[in-house]
Design a protein around this motif. Sequence first.
Motif, mmCIF file in Angstrom:
data_model
loop_
_atom_site.group_PDB
_atom_site.id
_atom_site.type_symbol
_atom_site.label_atom_id
_atom_site.label_comp_id
_atom_site.label_asym_id
_atom_site.label_seq_id
_atom_site.Cartn_x
_atom_site.Cartn_y
_atom_site.Cartn_z
ATOM 1 N N ASN A 229 6.953 -5.114 -11.840
ATOM 2 C CA ASN A 229 5.770 -4.299 -12.139
ATOM 3 C C ASN A 229 6.133 -2.893 -12.602
ATOM 4 O O ASN A 229 6.915 -2.196 -11.956
ATOM 5 C CB ASN A 229 4.875 -4.218 -10.903
ATOM 6 C CG ASN A 229 4.334 -5.583 -10.525
ATOM 7 O OD1 ASN A 229 4.043 -6.401 -11.394
ATOM 8 N ND2 ASN A 229 4.214 -5.842 -9.242
ATOM 9 N N ASP B 246 5.862 0.818 -12.977
ATOM 10 C CA ASP B 246 5.273 1.978 -12.293
ATOM 11 C C ASP B 246 5.690 3.226 -13.062
ATOM 12 O O ASP B 246 6.840 3.336 -13.502
ATOM 13 C CB ASP B 246 5.786 2.074 -10.852
ATOM 14 C CG ASP B 246 5.293 0.923 -9.998
ATOM 15 O OD1 ASP B 246 6.054 0.441 -9.152
ATOM 16 O OD2 ASP B 246 4.129 0.502 -10.202
ATOM 17 N N ASP C 133 1.468 3.235 -15.104
ATOM 18 C CA ASP C 133 1.472 1.992 -14.334
ATOM 19 C C ASP C 133 0.925 0.870 -15.213
ATOM 20 O O ASP C 133 0.075 1.097 -16.077
ATOM 21 C CB ASP C 133 0.578 2.129 -13.103
ATOM 22 C CG ASP C 133 1.144 3.128 -12.102
ATOM 23 O OD1 ASP C 133 0.424 3.469 -11.143
ATOM 24 O OD2 ASP C 133 2.294 3.557 -12.290
ATOM 25 N N ASP D 85 -0.981 -5.615 -11.513
ATOM 26 C CA ASP D 85 0.347 -6.131 -11.168
ATOM 27 C C ASP D 85 0.451 -7.596 -11.565
ATOM 28 O O ASP D 85 -0.531 -8.261 -11.857
ATOM 29 C CB ASP D 85 0.586 -5.976 -9.655
ATOM 30 C CG ASP D 85 1.005 -4.551 -9.327
ATOM 31 O OD1 ASP D 85 1.067 -4.214 -8.136
ATOM 32 O OD2 ASP D 85 1.252 -3.780 -10.262
ATOM 33 N N ASN E 192 3.465 -5.790 -18.902
ATOM 34 C CA ASN E 192 4.211 -5.684 -17.663
ATOM 35 C C ASN E 192 5.538 -6.364 -17.936
ATOM 36 O O ASN E 192 5.585 -7.372 -18.655
ATOM 37 C CB ASN E 192 3.437 -6.384 -16.543
ATOM 38 C CG ASN E 192 3.949 -5.998 -15.184
ATOM 39 O OD1 ASN E 192 4.929 -5.265 -15.064
ATOM 40 N ND2 ASN E 192 3.288 -6.492 -14.164
#
Lengths: 241, 208
Positions: A54, A56, A126, A130, A136
Motif C-alpha cells: 500500500n 503511503d 496515500d 488499500d 497501488n
Amino acid sequence: MPVTRQAFREQIEYQIADTANTFWSDLDLNAYIQEGYSLFIAQTQLFWDSAYLNDDADVAVVSLPADFWKVDRVTWDYQEISELTPRQLRAHDSQYKTLTSREILGYLVEQEAKNQLRKYPVPAQDCPTDDADPLNTRLDYYQRAPTLANDASTFACPDWCLKHIRNWVMYRVYSQKGEGQDLKLAQHFRERFDRGVLRTFRRLNRTDSERTGVLGGSATTARSIPTPKLPWQFGRIVRRF
Amino acid sequence: MNRGSIRAEVRRRLGENTVFWTDANIDTSINEGLEEIAEASEYYETSESESLVADQPVYNLKTLLDYDLLRITSIWNPQRTQWMYPTAPHLLGRLYRRWEAIKGQPEAYYVRGLWNLRPYPKAAQSSGTLTLDYVAIPPLLAADDAVPGFPEEFQYGLVEYALYDLLAQDQETAEALLHYVEYLKHESGLTQWARERGNRSGVVGAGY
C-alpha cells in the motif's frame, strides 16, 4: 489429503528401519524434512501469491511479505514497472531517495535490507483505498515453504511432491556419519532429488512455451511491435559532395 | 496386470513369502512406483470446467483440481469456440502496457506456480466456463483387481520400482540400484509412448 509432519517422519523412519530412533533422532529428521521442503519449493517456484504494498505518502521503503522468496512482477496502475539498480538511479536522478510523485515508475530491492523494497519515486500521496486498487503498488511473487512448526503441521504442497522431499531426507540420512551411513545410497537419493526438482521446474514453465495447432494453419501468437530506431544518420555529420 | 498380479510377480522375483514383506508393504511400493511413473511420463490426462467470474484476474485451481494436478496442457473457451493460447506477461506487455485492465472473453492464459491461472483478458461477466485439460496423478491402485491405466508393456516398470524400493529399505544397495536402472527404462518408454500416441506423419491441410 494433507500429510502431517509426524506421519511423514514415521514413513521415513519405517523406510530406514529406525522406528526406535536408534541412529537418527526425531530432531535430526525434522530438520532434514524442513530443509528438503524449503529447498524443493524454492527451486521449483511451486507457490505463488500476490500482495499489495500500500502506497503511503512519503514512505518509500516497505516491508515485503514474510513468505517472500522471489519477485515475479511489480505493477502500478495495471502497468508492470521495472526493477532498477542503485547505479541506474544515481545516474538518472541523484535525489531518487527524496523525489516524490503520484506515479510509481520503478522499484529497488538490491540495496535495501532483507525483505524490503524501495519505490521510485517516493509516493506523493496515500493510495485511494488499500489493497485491491489499481493506483497501488502490487507485488506478484514466489513464496517460500512455510515452516513446519510442530508434528501437526501439514505440507501445503501436493502429495506427489512429498517423494522428492523424502529423497532429500534419505540423502541427508544416509550421508550422516555413523552406523547407518551408506554413501552410495545417499548419492542415489541426491540424484533423484535433483532430477525431481529439474523435472518439476521445467514442467511448471512449459506452459508458457507450448503452441496449440489449428487444422489448416497454426495458431497466431502474440507478436512484438517493431522497436523504434533513430535514423541512421542521427548524430553524425553527413557530407554530400 | 492388476495390483494382485504385480504383487505376485514382485514376490516371485524376491523369492519371498509373506513373512518378511507383507502385502501392505509391497502395495505401498507399487503405488509409489505408479505415482513416480505417472509424474515422469504425464500419461494421465483429464479435464474439468472452471466457471468464469467477472473482474477476477487470477483463478486459484487448488480447490477445483485438487492436489493431483501436474500441469495445465490446454484450455478451451466454449463461448468463443476456440482454444486459448499460452502466453507470458512480457509478450502481452509488448502489445499494450495496461493489458491487465482489459475485460472480455478470455483468449490467452498463463500459469504461475502450480495452481494460479491468469486468463487474458479477464472476464467481463460472471457467466460461461473454461474447459481445462490437464495432466495429473491417476488414482492409486486401491484393490487387487485395480489395473494401471497404461499399456501392459510398461507395467513391469512398477514391478522393478517395487523391487528397488523394498531392497533399498533392506539396504541391499547394489541390487536395488540395478532394479532402479531397469525401472528407468520402462519410465522412458512410457514417456515416449505418452508423447507420441498420435501419428503426426499426415496432418490435414498443413504443409509439414
